[in-house]
Scaffold this active site. Structure first.
Site, short mmCIF file in Angstrom:
data_model
loop_
_atom_site.label_atom_id
_atom_site.label_comp_id
_atom_site.label_asym_id
_atom_site.label_seq_id
_atom_site.Cartn_x
_atom_site.Cartn_y
_atom_site.Cartn_z
N LYS A 1 0.85 -1.20 0.00
CA LYS A 1 0.00 0.00 0.00
C LYS A 1 0.88 1.25 0.00
CE LYS A 1 -4.00 1.87 2.56
NZ LYS A 1 -4.87 1.68 3.76
N SER B 1 -9.78 1.73 2.75
CA SER B 1 -8.88 2.48 1.89
C SER B 1 -7.82 1.62 1.18
CB SER B 1 -8.18 3.54 2.72
OG SER B 1 -7.34 2.93 3.68
N SER C 1 -10.06 -0.70 6.88
CA SER C 1 -9.43 -0.48 5.57
C SER C 1 -8.72 -1.67 4.95
CB SER C 1 -8.44 0.69 5.66
OG SER C 1 -9.12 1.91 5.60
#
Lengths: 94, 480
Positions: B69, B144, B168
């Site tokens: 990420k 996210s 997330s």
């Protein structure tokens, strides 16, 4: 409803220079969220201790020894502006 | 044979039996990425192929590519949290998880798209534009960590790291039909994770199956003296928890989670999953987590308060974007801060910084922040009392399947409410996993969430593994 002045004040505390059209959007959405958050007022929290952290950790120390760390050159390499081995910012004091 | 659809443990077996090389595997992923990434847009950026090939050490323990990420720092590689304010930022150090992965031979293949600073549940709030759900390209992948989840679901990545502050990792895992684990707070070092809400953030794995989840946990878990909130608790071998047996395990079903607003197809799938585990010997009982309805409100005070403080560092002085104010409004330095932050942050980042600033501001601190901390205690106590009697709690991961791109973009509150089932685990600091448990009629994945006691990841993996081995949803692939 938050007033435009309140939104401007919060933006100023947040160090964000909002444009007028942004102020209106945030006035609506922040108010809706704050109205939703009001539901917490229904709860009786007297006598309840606050939880800022879930782990029972206090005063975490590590051994006091010198270790490699970022050099000044490495830290400044990514700075938007630098001068004389320091981060450069607009003049603050006359 | 195509290598890209395989799991990490399958690929490691192939490497061991000399049926594949790490280079073949990476090349297969590169080809897959070239053919589907234009539709999915899972990545913020991919690394140069020659560089990656040169980094592969075929003799290493786990010589596999991994997707990271875009909020986990990698020394010398642009890392931006999908924000304009960090455009061009190349961290001068790597996160502890990156160092640990590299020690075992993992090679970073790409950095995944995300909601800016992890603020969102759809990966629409990104400076790179939205990522699409591989199961339905008009749908969001969740957020996210939506880029990480979409990359794994689309077989562009074998596995990925994400971060989870209020769901997330788990919500995008659910929307994309893969496995996502938020470890116990403190289980994985946060050193080098660009902070959103420091008392809630955890890094965790997104994988194609439960076995890979255990393998990746073995690689990243553990104490780190550079993160004073990482827990000095021994790390087990998580693969030893992969036992297909839940006989006698006591699992609670919290009645507050099965409420109006839940998609009937989600409820059906979760009920069926409970039945599978019941047949496998688990004992289910309805339990109560009475403060559940206050979790979202509590979270949006505490998480934004912490975010407003953490994001104060982005001011145009030390790194990242610096905007040049055209005229003096306040003082030249304050103008520089304010202009940089107005230009650099997107809408949701500004909204959360302001909300958190308000909750911490003089005159409102007690009414919002302090009250939020106290309600957090009540939410944590709910779990503590349930876990005195139960080994785990089972819920849906999300009240719905993946929603359409743009559907909730104009209404932040409805977006926040899509995290209603995942947020409590972060507030209580407990581990929680999402595993695929079926599909809707439109062939969109549905996720099952299992929550456990602090540091009881092994219990979650065992239940998840038993369910997975009795079903097989994880083997379904997208039509891409």
């Amino acid at each position: 409803m938050l007033s435009k002045e309140e939104v401007r004040y919060i933006a100023s505390l947040s160090r964000i220079d909002l444009k007028d059209q942004e102020i209106e959007v945030f006035q609506k959405t922040l108010t809706a969220i704050l109205d939703y958050i009001e539901k917490l007022k229904k709860l009786d929290v007297s006598g309840i201790a606050p939880t800022s952290h879930v782990l029972p950790l206090q005063d975490v120390f590590r051994e006091d020894r010198t270790r490699p760390s970022l050099t000044k050159v490495e830290a400044l390499r990514i700075a938007p502006a630098q001068a004389k081995g320091s981060f450069k910012v607009p003049q603050v004091i006359e | 044979m195509n290598l890209f659809p395989l799991t990490a443990h399958e690929l490691l077996d192939l490497i061991k039996s000399k049926a594949a090389t790490p280079q073949n595997i990476f090349q297969s992923l590169s080809e897959r990425t070239a053919s589907v990434e234009g539709q999915v847009k899972a990545f913020a950026r991919t690394r140069d192929e020659k560089t990656v090939l040169a980094e592969i050490d075929p003799a290493a323990n786990v010589p596999l590519p991994i997707t990271i990420k875009d909020n986990i720092c990698i020394k010398g590689e642009e890392t931006t949290c999908a924000s304009k304010i960090l455009k061009g930022f190349r961290p001068p150090y790597s996160a502890t998880v990156i160092e640990k992965l590299r020690q075992k031979g993992c090679v970073v293949q790409a950095q995944a798209n995300m909601d800016e600073f992890a603020f969102g549940s759809s990966t629409e709030n990104s400076a790179y534009g939205p990522t699409r759900n591989p199961w339905g390209l008009d749908r969001v992948p969740g957020g996210s960590s939506g880029g990480s989840a979409a990359a794994v679901a689309a077989d562009e990545a074998i596995w990925a790291l994400g971060s989870d502050t209020g769901g997330s990792i788990r919500q995008p895992a659910s929307f994309c039909g893969i496995v996502g684990l938020k470890p116990t707070y403190g289980r994985v070092s946060r050193y080098g994770l660009i902070a959103f809400a420091s008392s809630l953030d955890q890094i965790g794995p997104l994988t194609k199956d439960v076995t890979d989840c255990a393998l990746l946990m073995n690689l990243i878990a553990g104490h780190d003296e550079r993160d004073s909130t990482s827990a000095d608790v021994p790390v087990p071998d998580y693969t030893k928890a992969l036992i297909k047996d839940v006989k006698g395990m006591k699992i609670g079903i919290p009645k507050e989670y099965f409420i109006e607003g839940m998609d009937p197809e989600v409820k059906q799938a979760v009920d069926a999953a409970v039945e599978v585990l019941r047949k496998a010997g688990a004992v289910f009982t309805e339990v109560s987590l009475p403060h559940t309805e206050y979790a979202v409100a509590t979270y949006y005070i505490l998480a934004t308060a912490e975010a407003s403080s953490n994001l104060a560092r982005f001011d145009g002085v030390q790194y990242g974007l610096r905007a040049q104010p055209e005229k003096t409004r306040k003082t030249p330095l304050i103008d520089l801060y304010e202009e940089t932050r107005d230009k650099g942050f997107g809408w949701e980042a500004k909204r959360r910084i302001m909300l958190g600033t308000y909750a911490l501001s003089s005159g409102y601190y007690d009414a919002y922040y302090l009250r939020g901390l106290k309600v957090r205690t009540l939410i944590k106590n709910d779990f503590d009392s349930v876990f005195k009697e139960f080994d785990a709690v089972i819920t849906p991961t999300s009240p719905s399947t993946a929603f359409k791109i743009g559907e909730k973009a104009a209404d932040p509150l409805s977006m926040y409410l899509s995290d209603i089932y995942t947020i409590s685990a972060n507030l209580a600091g407990i581990p929680a996993i999402s595993i695929p448990c079926g599909f809707s009629k439109e062939k969109l994945p549905i996720g099952l969430q299992i929550l456990g006691k602090p540091f009881a990841e092994e219990t979650l993996l065992r239940i998840a593994y038993t369910y997975e081995q009795n079903t097989g949803w994880h083997k379904e692939r997208t039509s891409l």
